[in-house]
Design an enzyme around this catalytic site. Structure first.
Site, PDB file in Angstrom:
ATOM      1  N   CYS A   1       0.822  -1.210   0.000  1.00 21.00           N
ATOM      2  CA  CYS A   1       0.000   0.000   0.000  1.00 21.00           C
ATOM      3  C   CYS A   1       0.855   1.258   0.000  1.00 21.00           C
ATOM      4  CB  CYS A   1      -0.938   0.001   1.196  1.00 21.00           C
ATOM      5  SG  CYS A   1      -0.098  -0.141   2.800  1.00 21.00           S
TER       6      CYS A   1
ATOM      7  N   ASN B   1      -7.887   4.889  -2.070  1.00 17.24           N
ATOM      8  CA  ASN B   1      -7.329   3.630  -1.593  1.00 17.24           C
ATOM      9  C   ASN B   1      -6.639   2.886  -2.742  1.00 17.24           C
ATOM     10  OD1 ASN B   1      -6.735   1.575   0.205  1.00 17.24           O
ATOM     11  ND2 ASN B   1      -8.851   1.145   0.757  1.00 17.24           N
TER      12      ASN B   1
ATOM     13  N   HIS C   1      -1.722   1.140   7.275  1.00 17.39           N
ATOM     14  CA  HIS C   1      -2.145   1.208   5.875  1.00 17.39           C
ATOM     15  C   HIS C   1      -1.919   2.618   5.345  1.00 17.39           C
ATOM     16  CE1 HIS C   1      -4.135   0.086   2.228  1.00 17.39           C
ATOM     17  NE2 HIS C   1      -5.193   0.841   2.425  1.00 17.39           N
TER      18      HIS C   1
END
EC number: 3.4.22.-
Length: 356
Positions: free
Chosen positions: A163, A323, A303
């Protein structure tokens, strides 16, 4: 072995093979001519029953091109699906500020999901005092950098805790588009393979702030076309001839300072941020996310994402965040998170690059 068992195994085999896509079949293969979504749906229902929940599971598996290797795995994934479905329905009955829904992760346990989707390094070495210079200016009530055309399309990190690389490239792609008036897609894989000396760990996590430092030291980041994403740790293949962007420096937001983050998002451009994902978030569908279960310290965040704007929904101020779980997740790949409480540490490890 009973005839029923043989039938179920055949169904599972057809299901797994068919969802692999037409390219896995030769045109002369007769199976390709008869296996269609409705037949796969019926096959799954033979394994898990004829309930409404079973029908939801069958349609979920087809939509998300799931591949299950056996009847036992179909049954196992169905049980996990039911557990997640129960959680989704229970949450949505509470009338909170956000909704949960079925998505590609609904057949995964929390431990499975966490292993493959989370990857911001804990203890993110947040800046106690940032280097963003503030001025006395009234910030706009809302901001959405997508409307300015500088936010690149949503990408998908796959089964790799990378990520942090997508947060990094998202910030760089926005900065590049803003500076040069055209889009670019940059290489996450180079960061996975090459940035280890800067306290990053490929598919096992890393930080955008450290990635910016690597790119600055390295002399640039290759384009996605030249160095495509594999979603696996690999050998560094960086080529100076394929550099798409260079980093001059980066700006860090003071730990937990949401006003600084808002200022940067409002007046500069999208900002890389990190936060703590807790169990229910993987099923986020819409609305303004908030949680009392997540932490907000550098040791909590797990994250990395990209803050691309902010606004107000039903009286609740929120961050608009991009995201890296694909465009089918959440609100077309984005989510909203409550603003004003450093929710889940969203302003704990924030930074953005200056490019050349």
């Amino acid at each position: 072995m009973s005839r029923l068992s043989l039938v179920l195994i055949l169904v599972a085999g057809l299901f797994a093979t068919a969802l692999a896509g037409p390219a896995t079949f030769a045109d002369k293969n007769p199976i390709r001519q008869v296996v269609f979504p409705d037949e796969l749906e019926n096959g799954i229902l033979q394994v898990v029953g004829q309930t409404r929940s079973a029908l939801s599971f069958a349609r979920f598996a087809i939509r998300h091109r799931k591949r299950y290797d056996s009847v036992e795995e179909i049954k196992q994934r169905f049980e996990i699906f039911l557990d997640n479905l129960k959680m989704i329905r229970s949450h949505n009955r509470k009338g909170l500020s956000y909704k949960l829904g079925i998505n590609e992760f609904t057949d995964l346990t929390w431990d499975e999901f966490r292993k493959h989707k989370l990857g911001a390094s804990q203890n993110c070495s947040a800046t106690t005092k940032g280097n963003l210079k503030l001025t006395n200016v009234v910030l706009p009530e809302t901001k959405d950098w997508r409307k300015d055309g500088i936010v690149s399309p949503v990408k998908a990190q796959g089964k790799c805790g990378s990520c942090w690389t997508f947060s990094t490239t998202g910030a760089l792609e926005a900065a590049y588009a803003q500076a040069f008036g055209k889009g670019i897609s940059l290489s996450e894989q180079q960061l996975v393979d090459c940035a280890g000396a800067f306290n990053n760990f490929g598919c096992n996590g890393g930080l955008p702030s450290q990635a910016f430092e690597y790119i600055k030291f390295n002399g640039g980041l290759d384009t996605e076309e030249a160095y495509p994403y594999t979603g696996k740790n690999g050998i560094c293949k960086f080529s100076q001839a394929n550099i798409g962007v260079k980093v001059i420096s980066s700006v860090n937001i003071t730990l937990g300072a949401e006003y600084e983050l808002k200022y940067a998002v409002a007046l500069v451009r999208p900002v890389s941020v990190a936060f703590e994902v807790v169990k229910g978030f993987k099923q986020y569908k819409s609305g303004v996310y908030a949680s009392t279960e997540c932490g907000d310290t550098p040791m909590d965040v797990n994250h990395a994402v990209l803050a691309v704007g902010y606004g107000v929904e039903n009286g609740t101020p929120y961050w608009l965040i991009k995201n890296s779980w694909g465009a089918d997740w959440g609100e077309d790949g984005y989510f909203k998170m409550e603003m004003g409480k450093n929710m889940c540490g969203v302003a704990t490890c924030a930074s953005y690059p200056i490019v050349a």
